[in-house]
Design a protein around this motif. Sequence first.
Motif, PDB file in Angstrom:
ATOM      1  N   THR A 160      42.784  32.729  42.071  1.00  0.00           N
ATOM      2  CA  THR A 160      42.092  32.210  43.257  1.00  0.00           C
ATOM      3  C   THR A 160      40.590  32.445  43.256  1.00  0.00           C
ATOM      4  O   THR A 160      39.885  31.864  44.084  1.00  0.00           O
ATOM      5  N   LEU A 161      40.079  33.278  42.368  1.00  0.00           N
ATOM      6  CA  LEU A 161      38.666  33.661  42.417  1.00  0.00           C
ATOM      7  C   LEU A 161      38.101  33.756  41.015  1.00  0.00           C
ATOM      8  O   LEU A 161      38.761  34.246  40.091  1.00  0.00           O
TER       9      LEU A 161
ATOM     10  N   GLY B 216      41.341  38.575  45.925  1.00  0.00           N
ATOM     11  CA  GLY B 216      41.881  37.256  46.160  1.00  0.00           C
ATOM     12  C   GLY B 216      40.883  36.266  46.709  1.00  0.00           C
ATOM     13  O   GLY B 216      41.085  35.058  46.632  1.00  0.00           O
ATOM     14  N   ASP B 217      39.788  36.774  47.306  1.00  0.00           N
ATOM     15  CA  ASP B 217      38.778  35.891  47.864  1.00  0.00           C
ATOM     16  C   ASP B 217      37.435  36.604  47.873  1.00  0.00           C
ATOM     17  O   ASP B 217      37.325  37.785  47.516  1.00  0.00           O
ATOM     18  N   ALA B 218      36.394  35.885  48.312  1.00  0.00           N
ATOM     19  CA  ALA B 218      35.039  36.426  48.287  1.00  0.00           C
ATOM     20  C   ALA B 218      34.884  37.612  49.229  1.00  0.00           C
ATOM     21  O   ALA B 218      34.128  38.546  48.941  1.00  0.00           O
ATOM     22  N   ASP B 219      35.585  37.600  50.353  1.00  0.00           N
ATOM     23  CA  ASP B 219      35.479  38.723  51.293  1.00  0.00           C
ATOM     24  C   ASP B 219      36.024  40.004  50.677  1.00  0.00           C
ATOM     25  O   ASP B 219      35.412  41.080  50.799  1.00  0.00           O
ATOM     26  N   GLN B 220      37.165  39.910  50.029  1.00  0.00           N
ATOM     27  CA  GLN B 220      37.712  41.087  49.362  1.00  0.00           C
ATOM     28  C   GLN B 220      36.778  41.565  48.251  1.00  0.00           C
ATOM     29  O   GLN B 220      36.580  42.769  48.069  1.00  0.00           O
TER      30      GLN B 220
ATOM     31  N   GLN C 153      35.185  30.117  44.597  1.00  0.00           N
ATOM     32  CA  GLN C 153      36.531  30.097  45.168  1.00  0.00           C
ATOM     33  C   GLN C 153      36.791  28.715  45.757  1.00  0.00           C
ATOM     34  O   GLN C 153      36.097  28.302  46.699  1.00  0.00           O
ATOM     35  N   GLY C 154      37.734  28.003  45.191  1.00  0.00           N
ATOM     36  CA  GLY C 154      38.054  26.688  45.716  1.00  0.00           C
ATOM     37  C   GLY C 154      36.865  25.748  45.638  1.00  0.00           C
ATOM     38  O   GLY C 154      36.445  25.327  44.569  1.00  0.00           O
TER      39      GLY C 154
END
Length: 805
Positions: A322-323, A428-432, A451-452
């Motif tokens: 996902t990233l 899993g994403d930019a925040d994490q 991401q996406g």
Amino acid sequence: MLTLFRWLLRLTIALIVLAVLSAVLVWYFAVRSLPDYTASYPVTGITAPVEIVRSTENVPHIFGKTDADVFFALGLAHAQDRLFQMTLLRRAAQGRLAEVHGPRALPADDLIRRLGLQRAAQASLEVQDDDTLAALQAYADGVNQWIRIVNDGAMGRGAPEFFLFPDVITFWQPADSLAILKLMAAAGTDSAGEEILRARLALAWPERGMQIVDRAGIPAALPDYAGLFPGARLGAPERRLDPQADYDPLGFLRPEQALGGNAFGAEAQRTAAGAALLANDLHAGLTVPSLYYLARLELEGGGVIGATVPGMPLVLSGRNPTLSWALTPLDLDVADIAIEEVQPGNTDRYRGTQGWTEFQTRTEVIRVLDARPQTITLRETQNGPVVPGLDPGLRDVTPIGHVPSLRWTGLSQRDRTMSALMALMRAGDADQATRALADVVAPALDVTLAQGETVTRLAAGAAPQRADDHPTKGALPSPGWLTETAWQGTVSLATQARRPQDGLALATEEPEADGLRHDRLSGLLGGREVHSRDSFIAAQLDVVSPAARALLPLVGANLWFTGDPAAPGTPERQRQDALTLLAEWDGAMNEHLPEPLIYAAWMGALQDRLVRDELGPLADDLIRLQPHFIDAVFRDRDGAAAWCDVVQSAATEDCATIARQSLDRAILDLTAEYGPDVTSWRWGDAHQARHVHPGLGALPALGWIMNITQSISGGEFTVARTGMIGTGDDPYQAIGGAGYRSVIDLADPDSSVFITSTGQSGHPLSRHYDDLAGLWRRGEYIGMSLDPDLARAAAAGITTLTPAD
């Protein structure tokens, strides 16, 4: 006489037979150390069977039941292919190279011991999170398992190099991985070296010396350097670099080999496929094998693929389901030189903020191959370790009766950078990812995330906090006894990821405000409304020099097409031919053209002619071209045209005269090397990438076998950057560059492409030793997929690890 002839014949035959038998024996043991990628091994340390699926390019795809099993297998795979490189990196981080490389490695060992990278790594092990500690231990167990397999099976000690070095291969420890990360952090910054150079230039010509270096990010007003130490006496400047000294691949902290890179991304609205694109190239010294190693890990949270560094259980740059993430060193001043006054009559004390203070001292012994052990005394101050060997020019700026110490964020003993990068790999994403990167200390990083459909960018690392009344703001070495020069702590930079306003993000290790490579890359990306994977590849491989485009019209303004045509074969005709070529050149540093060679030689001769009379011995140490300085001189910015006047001559020279004389000097030197026909010269004849084996590359016969040499395009300021040696008989030799490149297309992730600069294997008899080098030179890539079926379908070999009973 007949009897003597018979004995000589017998002796000759015996020597030939002995030589043949020795060669066969060496070949046998060397071949024995080639790993069998189709073997099955019972091992201790895993919970269930693990598969290491090798692609045709020898990229391992690792499948296991638990994360610990996967990291175990990564350690084993790294050791299979790069055991000698791993032990060499570990020795470099520990300051133990001289044990196997002799006296030539003593300076590197001395500096590393004083920095204390291994001690800081061992202390930092205690603050890593549980997942990271488990990964480090599993990875170390995997490395050690392969060492046991090699020893039990008499498999040539694991690498042929070990037969030539008296090296006892000790088992891997989790702290060893942290120490290698510390070594990379040290190689990723030259903050202290830049301070020292500024101080040397300020002393050489107080009024104008610092005009030579790029002042981006430097305070406009800096104090007189000598005035910082009233009453102290500075020694006479000396020539610090030997122009004829051989390049030593063991100098892991050399500036021209410094870690660097480019990262750039495009959001969906700027891409043809409607999903984000992300490109990354990581620069390092051009060694063989490359510093980087491609791998794919199937973790419990999903697959991870990209660049690893043998010795660490990390995918440093790459993607998960996902990233995607790309890294470059951050342009951040993370180190300061403190000048400490030693108490007269008592060398055990120095002047601290509270008065005379005892040095913290200890002694260490450096064992040296074929020489007596060296005992060194390590001293610490309130500001950091005393490091007299940090830079060749440091002695010039250290007053007599003083010693230099180093403040550097990488000396932290509570450094959680490894945990942060492990968490980034699993995010899993930019925040994490942003939350994870808050723990980065050193190296300071510029991180680009895709991401996406979106791209974000953030800075990560510990930023020193300097007092408002700091006399030099960290731009010059400063008195260590002043309270206002002490750091007021550090602050984490990773607070919030930023999305680009125009849909494009880019980062280099240069200052954004005034970086030539950054500006060129920005123009390439901004010049297209819509990007594709191919346009990103083209940008990554761009070899147009923005420095050449900026400087040639300025420096040659009064030389183009002047004078009558000269007779063929004369120096004047050579100059006219060279200028004609340059006038029509687009700045592409193409290996097949003469123009890049003429330009590089001209600008080098021009810079030397501008500064030598004012700087004296220091001019020999200015081996990097300073385009901003030449631009300032020829535009007479702040009176910089004063550099054109030769101090020792009675006449007043102008810049046009100096430019012409420098071109004539360059042509004379090139004629001696490549012949009189200007049009027959080729950049690639001088600009060759020399991938040097750090252990054997310096040896005349073995170096010819182990090293990889190939002509390449590019230069110091091109996006496809190559760091040149800059001095000696072969100044244009490329010894640094992109050891790893990737372009990730999130519209079709399995079409993403990757490459390293040599091959996956460090074994010189392996076909994977240099099989990627030709692709890298030609700007080609290989594909890597997270699809397990694709990995198994194209497998060139599958290694199976099973739990031992």
